[in-house]
Design a protein around this motif. Structure first.
Motif, PDB file in Angstrom:
ATOM      1  N   ARG A  22      -0.429  -3.780   0.489  1.00  0.00           N
ATOM      2  CA  ARG A  22      -1.049  -2.869  -0.199  1.00  0.00           C
ATOM      3  C   ARG A  22      -2.233  -1.508   0.665  1.00  0.00           C
ATOM      4  O   ARG A  22      -1.486  -0.888   1.488  1.00  0.00           O
ATOM      5  CB  ARG A  22      -1.699  -3.019  -1.181  1.00  0.00           C
ATOM      6  CG  ARG A  22      -1.812  -1.418  -2.087  1.00  0.00           C
ATOM      7  CD  ARG A  22      -3.182  -0.831  -2.067  1.00  0.00           C
ATOM      8  NE  ARG A  22      -4.802  -1.993  -2.167  1.00  0.00           N
ATOM      9  CZ  ARG A  22      -5.488  -1.105  -1.674  1.00  0.00           C
ATOM     10  NH1 ARG A  22      -5.705  -0.056  -1.550  1.00  0.00           N
ATOM     11  NH2 ARG A  22      -6.256  -2.065  -2.114  1.00  0.00           N
ATOM     12  N   ASP A  23      -3.866  -2.260   1.180  1.00  0.00           N
ATOM     13  CA  ASP A  23      -3.918  -1.328   2.009  1.00  0.00           C
ATOM     14  C   ASP A  23      -3.593  -1.388   3.361  1.00  0.00           C
ATOM     15  O   ASP A  23      -4.232  -0.469   3.513  1.00  0.00           O
ATOM     16  CB  ASP A  23      -5.512  -2.670   1.756  1.00  0.00           C
ATOM     17  CG  ASP A  23      -7.013  -0.895   1.480  1.00  0.00           C
ATOM     18  OD1 ASP A  23      -6.459   0.265   2.246  1.00  0.00           O
ATOM     19  OD2 ASP A  23      -8.206  -1.945   1.316  1.00  0.00           O
ATOM     20  N   HIS A  49     -14.324  -6.535  -0.253  1.00  0.00           N
ATOM     21  CA  HIS A  49     -13.469  -5.721   0.591  1.00  0.00           C
ATOM     22  C   HIS A  49     -13.899  -5.127   1.430  1.00  0.00           C
ATOM     23  O   HIS A  49     -14.416  -3.947   1.136  1.00  0.00           O
ATOM     24  CB  HIS A  49     -12.688  -5.815  -0.922  1.00  0.00           C
ATOM     25  CG  HIS A  49     -11.681  -3.852  -0.265  1.00  0.00           C
ATOM     26  ND1 HIS A  49     -10.604  -4.614  -0.346  1.00  0.00           N
ATOM     27  CD2 HIS A  49     -11.402  -3.074   0.430  1.00  0.00           C
ATOM     28  CE1 HIS A  49      -9.593  -3.450  -0.425  1.00  0.00           C
ATOM     29  NE2 HIS A  49     -10.500  -2.661   0.258  1.00  0.00           N
ATOM     30  N   HIS A  65     -14.355  -2.695   4.634  1.00  0.00           N
ATOM     31  CA  HIS A  65     -13.808  -1.585   5.921  1.00  0.00           C
ATOM     32  C   HIS A  65     -14.412  -2.296   7.304  1.00  0.00           C
ATOM     33  O   HIS A  65     -15.241  -1.981   7.440  1.00  0.00           O
ATOM     34  CB  HIS A  65     -12.801  -0.871   5.246  1.00  0.00           C
ATOM     35  CG  HIS A  65     -12.581  -0.461   4.088  1.00  0.00           C
ATOM     36  ND1 HIS A  65     -10.963  -0.004   5.311  1.00  0.00           N
ATOM     37  CD2 HIS A  65     -12.350  -0.716   3.494  1.00  0.00           C
ATOM     38  CE1 HIS A  65      -9.787  -0.472   3.590  1.00  0.00           C
ATOM     39  NE2 HIS A  65     -10.853  -0.861   3.268  1.00  0.00           N
ATOM     40  N   ASN A 107      -9.318  -3.207   7.503  1.00  0.00           N
ATOM     41  CA  ASN A 107      -9.941  -3.947   7.006  1.00  0.00           C
ATOM     42  C   ASN A 107     -10.068  -5.695   7.220  1.00  0.00           C
ATOM     43  O   ASN A 107     -10.523  -5.770   8.515  1.00  0.00           O
ATOM     44  CB  ASN A 107      -8.776  -5.154   5.365  1.00  0.00           C
ATOM     45  CG  ASN A 107      -8.408  -3.642   4.818  1.00  0.00           C
ATOM     46  OD1 ASN A 107      -7.960  -2.290   5.212  1.00  0.00           O
ATOM     47  ND2 ASN A 107      -8.333  -3.859   3.410  1.00  0.00           N
TER      48      ASN A 107
HETATM   49 ZN    ZN Z   1      -9.816  -1.029   1.230  1.00  0.00          ZN
END
Ligand code: ZN
Ligand code: KIV
Length: 509
Positions: free
Chosen positions: A13-14, A202, A204, A238
């Motif tokens: 997804r990301d 989560h 980055h 990420n």
């Molecule tokens: Zn993200």
């Protein structure tokens, strides 16, 4: 406090949102199977409301994966949540991951909502998601720039509405480990129902602090980490899954935390991703880079020979870096090849796919003495996990010289069952090949990126080529491998055009 850390993988997804990392449905399914073998607790398979392609991929993954949760992402609005549930409802262990921004800047400019309206949306969205799905995660987008007391309120509302996982993302990669840890601790300590949820992070990597922030948050009480293979993801990426897992494993003395990850599957997983998206793992990448276990200086080599631990804090075997003893060559039979494929994690190839791969391996073994694991993976990814091609390269002949003469290429392509041949010129053989292919197809895409990577060492190594093209505002990345780099370049270019055409067709539907 419980010392189990849950690994939530968002590579599909990301990670897939990052430039050049687009995958097709077959590739996503293969990667999802590998993530399951790796032992992740939850696979975030995509964002079903964002496109029909994402919906189909999430649904296919949800139907296939049995041993871990499969999550779909949804904005905190009814229509997104319904669509996500439609995609994941057949999963053995489904999860709805819904998010809404909580920072002043996002609420004011992006959502154009007052804080109370945001709290109401969280309550309504999470309650609705919980009425559909047994496991609901809520993410307070841009948490690291949110007011900490507002985060406490948002978390409390989400937990009371049914969320059992609360994620506090550093969406823009702004956090610093000490501040981020303090924020996570503050929310856990001040949310009166925090014992009813697992707190998640989560991060980055905009400041290169994704892993450091994630580890600091674990020390502060977070027990789920959202990560991607090789750290791919939006912008600078990420937090990298393999770096967090190996930090926890290598420094157990500090963290005393456990994951369910089979660490010897880390390298095969990152390598598979690299093959699929056509982006080589950088040589100096922590854990998985080509140099991560290479010792060049005399002093280091001497130390290593006396005792590996002088310069090695983990073994290559612990992340699955050493190939097995089973060497595949031109005399290898079906049993040996089947065995090797199983070792590499390809358990579910149909008989027909196995024959395709077996023949491709034999053809390669005729050209190279030893076929390495990386070669086999490249062949499987290239031959099996790709959509049927609209255009196919049938043959190529090129000529180049050191004289002041243009290079020439003669090419045969198959288009809808019809064979077309042409020849032409270019500055060098690759340029000539691309010109001729473009000419046959009547297209003129711009080549934005061209990269060659030797899959294994030696002059007989397979050359893996990645080509990114752009036409009419659409981009597509193609890749291919072959022991002849001109052939792999031409195949990669044709692959890119095939992907571009598929994107055009998707856009028109
Ligand atoms: Zn993200
Ligand atoms: O970075 C972010 O905030 C996200 C959320 C959707 C979790 O990706």
């Amino acid at each position: 406090m419980d010392n189990r850390v849950y690994i939530f993988d968002t590579t599909l997804r990301d990670g897939e949102q990052s430039p050049g990392a687009t995958m097709n449905l077959h590739e996503k399914l293969r990667l999802a199977e590998q993530l399951e073998s790796l032992g992740v607790d939850c696979i975030e398979a995509g964002f079903p409301a964002s496109s029909q392609g994402d919906f189909d991929a999430v649904r296919a993954i949800a139907q296939q994966i049995k041993n871990c949760q499969v999550a779909g992402l949804a904005r905190c609005i009814r229509t997104d949540i319904e669509r996500t549930w439609g995609a994941i409802k057949d999963a053995a262990h489904p999860r709805i991951h819904t998010f809404l921004a909580t920072s002043p800047i996002h609420m004011k400019y992006k959502l154009r909502k007052e804080p109370q309206e945001v709290l109401d949306m969280i309550e309504e969205g999470v309650r609705f998601a919980s009425s559909l799905c047994p496991v609901v995660e809520f993410s307070a987008e841009d948490a690291s720039r949110s007011d900490k007391d507002f985060l406490v309120k948002a978390s409390t509302v989400a937990i009371n509405a049914g969320a059992t996982i609360i994620n506090l993302p550093d969406t823009v990669g702004y956090a610093i480990p000490s501040d981020y840890a303090a924020l996570v601790k503050y929310v856990i300590d001040n949310c009166e129902v925090s014992d009813k949820a697992i707190f998640s992070v989560h991060c980055h990597d905009d400041l290169g602090l994704g892993v450091a922030n994630t580890l600091a948050a674990l020390n502060a009480g977070a027990r789920q980490v959202e990560v991607t293979l090789s750290g791919i993801g939006e912008r600078a990426g990420n937090t990298s899954l393999e770096e967090v897992v190996m930090a926890l494993q290598t420094r157990k003395d500090i963290f005393d935390l456990e994951t369910n990850i089979h660490s010897e599957q880390l390298f095969p997983s990152c390598r598979l991703l690299s093959m699929i998206i056509g982006q080589p793992i950088p040589a100096n990448k922590a854990i998985t880079g080509g140099n991560a276990f290479a010792h060049e200086s005399g002093i280091h080599q001497d130390g290593m020979l006396k005792n590996r631990e002088t310069y090695e804090i983990m073994t290559p075997q612990s992340i699955g870096r050493l190939g097995s003893d089973l060497v595949i060559g031109k005399h290898s039979g079906r049993n040996a090849v089947r065995n090797k494929l199983e070792q590499l994690g390809y358990h579910s190839l149909s008989d027909e796919d196995f024959e395709t791969v077996f023949n491709a391996i034999k053809a390669l073994a005729d050209k190279k003495k030893v076929v390495h694991d990386e070669d086999i993976e490249a062949l499987v990814v290239g031959e099996i996990y790709r959509m049927p091609d609209i255009y196919k390269l049938l043959s190529i002949a090129v000529q180049s010289s050191t004289e002041n003469m243009p290079a020439t290429a003669a090419i045969a392509l198959e288009i809808d069952g019809e064979i077309k041949r042409k020849a032409g010129f270019g500055v060098g053989p690759v340029d000539a090949a691309f010109n001729v292919i473009a000419n046959i197809l009547g297209r003129s895409p711009e080549v934005e990126r061209y990269a060659v990577n030797a899959i294994t060492g030696g002059t007989d190594a397979q050359g893996e080529v990645t080509v990114r093209i752009m036409e009419n505002g659409l981009t597509a990345t193609g890749r291919a491998s072959d022991s002849d780099i001109i052939t792999s370049s031409a195949k990669a270019y044709v692959d890119a055009v095939n992907r571009l055409v598929r994107k055009e067709q998707e856009d028109n539907n």
